[in-house]
Write an enzyme that holds these catalytic residues in place. Structure first.
Site, PDB file in Angstrom:
ATOM      1  CB  THR A  58     -53.483  93.397  31.612  1.00 40.44           C
ATOM      2  OG1 THR A  58     -52.397  92.521  31.492  1.00 40.44           O
ATOM      3  CG2 THR A  58     -53.794  94.013  32.723  1.00 40.44           C
ATOM      4  CG  HIS A 135     -48.427  94.247  35.010  1.00 40.35           C
ATOM      5  ND1 HIS A 135     -49.732  94.580  35.179  1.00 40.35           N
ATOM      6  CD2 HIS A 135     -48.368  93.742  33.839  1.00 40.35           C
ATOM      7  CE1 HIS A 135     -50.533  93.824  34.359  1.00 40.35           C
ATOM      8  NE2 HIS A 135     -49.640  93.470  33.616  1.00 40.35           N
TER       9      HIS A 135
HETATM   10  N1   CP Z   1     -49.156  89.480  31.365  1.00 39.94           N
HETATM   11  C1   CP Z   1     -49.640  90.837  30.688  1.00 39.94           C
HETATM   12  O1   CP Z   1     -49.718  91.751  30.993  1.00 39.94           O
HETATM   13  O2   CP Z   1     -49.944  90.159  29.576  1.00 39.94           O
HETATM   14  P1   CP Z   1     -50.905  91.325  28.276  1.00 39.94           P
HETATM   15  O3   CP Z   1     -49.762  91.988  27.854  1.00 39.94           O
HETATM   16  O4   CP Z   1     -51.349  90.166  27.419  1.00 39.94           O
HETATM   17  O5   CP Z   1     -51.770  92.005  28.931  1.00 39.94           O
END
Ligand code: CP
Length: 356
Positions: A58, A135
């Site tokens: 992200t 998210h």
């Molecule tokens: N999918 C996701 O949020 O991965 P990260 O935690 O690496 O950002």
């Protein structure tokens, strides 16, 4: 929704029309995301990329997406390197940073904290994950992946597996899918980690003829799924190591299991990171190289989606192509050595396939 100047905090604020618009703009971003062309439309703009929890995808894809639009990025990584550890409030932090940047992306361990950032500023704030809350940009890149990979979204069966209670990505994706029609949700989790009641209620309240089935058994859950969406057991959310270990490795998916129990055409997704420690091994590396495994095509889709969101909230969608030119540096024909037959996946455009 009027995107210009808007915060992107929750998928609850989006209609199906909004989601389709974001995906259309993401399609427009593909030549830049796939390094065919350059645009400088955000030259002079600054992104404050604030991450108070670990992240690879992200944080880096927000930064790269902003850079690919021509903007500059300031990373603020780890709360211990911000003045919040000296007692500064989120309000003051957000107000100060909005004097330095044009847009903020924020990840915070506390549900609702990103909204606190947004309440203290007029610059757009984008939720990069707030505790077990939401998210939204992950949900959007997931739905974009489904649009690009499946013949039809309406009527599909999706099996979501793992820590559905604490995994914020499944909350956002479920709500985005709920905007469609006739989706069968199969929630595969132990009872203690099942999908929150509030998310199930949100899905059913849409009255779009969705069905929810909750199961504990993996084989029973995945046998008729069009899509498997696996998730990590969220270790950081458990009170003790023993409690986490009780659930760790409960659902392990490998090539044999897929061959034995799944449809031949099943699409396997995961927001990543996948927990590859032997005790967990939730999505075995022996799946690598299977066309069914869409996890890296999925992460690639994070760039056009996040570029689209920046272009929309900063109001430059219609100006992106004006400053466009051909890339001149070396770009490999394929970026993934495990799929040598495939051209770079980002070059294929979305075919709009919902029934309305
Ligand atoms: N999918 C996701 O949020 O991965 P990260 O935690 O690496 O950002």
């Amino acid at each position: 929704m009027d995107f210009k100047g808007a915060d992107i905090l929750s998928v609850n604020d989006l209609t199906l029309e909004d989601v389709k618009h974001i995906m259309e703009v993401a399609d427009e971003m593909l030549p830049y995301a796939s390094r065919e062309r350059i645009t400088r439309v955000l030259e002079g703009a600054v992104l404050a990329n604030i991450f108070f929890q670990p992240s690879t995808r992200t944080r880096v894809s927000f930064g790269s997406a902003f850079n690919r639009l021509g903007g500059a990025v300031r990373d603020i990584i780890g709360v211990s390197f911000s003045s919040i550890v000296k007692g500064e409030s989120i309000h003051d932090t957000s107000r100060v940073i909005s004097g330095y940047a044009d847009v903020m992306t924020v990840r915070d361990p506390k549900e609702g904290a990103v909204k606190e950032f947004a309440d203290a500023t007029q610059i757009p704030v984008i939720n990069g994950g707030d505790g077990p809350g939401e998210h939204p940009t992950q949900g959007l890149l997931d739905i974009y992946t489904l649009y690009r990979e499946l013949a039809q979204i309406d009527g599909m069966t999706i099996a979501m597996i793992g820590d559905l209670k604490n995994g914020r990505t499944v909350h956002s994706l479920s709500k985005l899918l709920a905007l469609h029609k006739n989706i069968r949700f199969k929630f595969i989790a132990p009872p203690k980690l099942q999908m929150p009641h509030e998310t199930c209620e949100y899905i059913m309240d849409k009255n779009h003829n969705h069905k929810i089935v909750t199961v504990k058994d993996l084989a029973e859950g995945i046998n008729d799924a069009d899509v498997i969406y696996d998730t990590r057991i969220q270790e950081q959310c458990f009170e003790s190591e023993a409690e986490f270990q009780h659930f760790q490795g409960m659902y392990k998916i490998n090539r044999n299991i897929v061959k034995k129990h799944c449809k031949k055409t099943v699409l396997i997704l995961h927001p990543l990171p996948r927990d590859s420690r032997p005790e967990s091994n939730e999505l075995d590396h022996d799946l690598n190289g299977l066309r069914n495994l869409g996890i890296f095509r999925q992460t690639d889709n994070g760039i056009p989606i996040r570029m689209a969101i920046f272009a929309l909230v900063l109001g430059v969608v219609d100006k992106v192509h004006k400053s466009s030119r051909q890339v001149e540096w070396f770009v490999p024909k394929q970026i993934d050595p495990e799929y040598p037959e495939e051209m770079r996946t980002l070059l294929v455009k979305t075919d709009k396939k919902t029934s309305d």
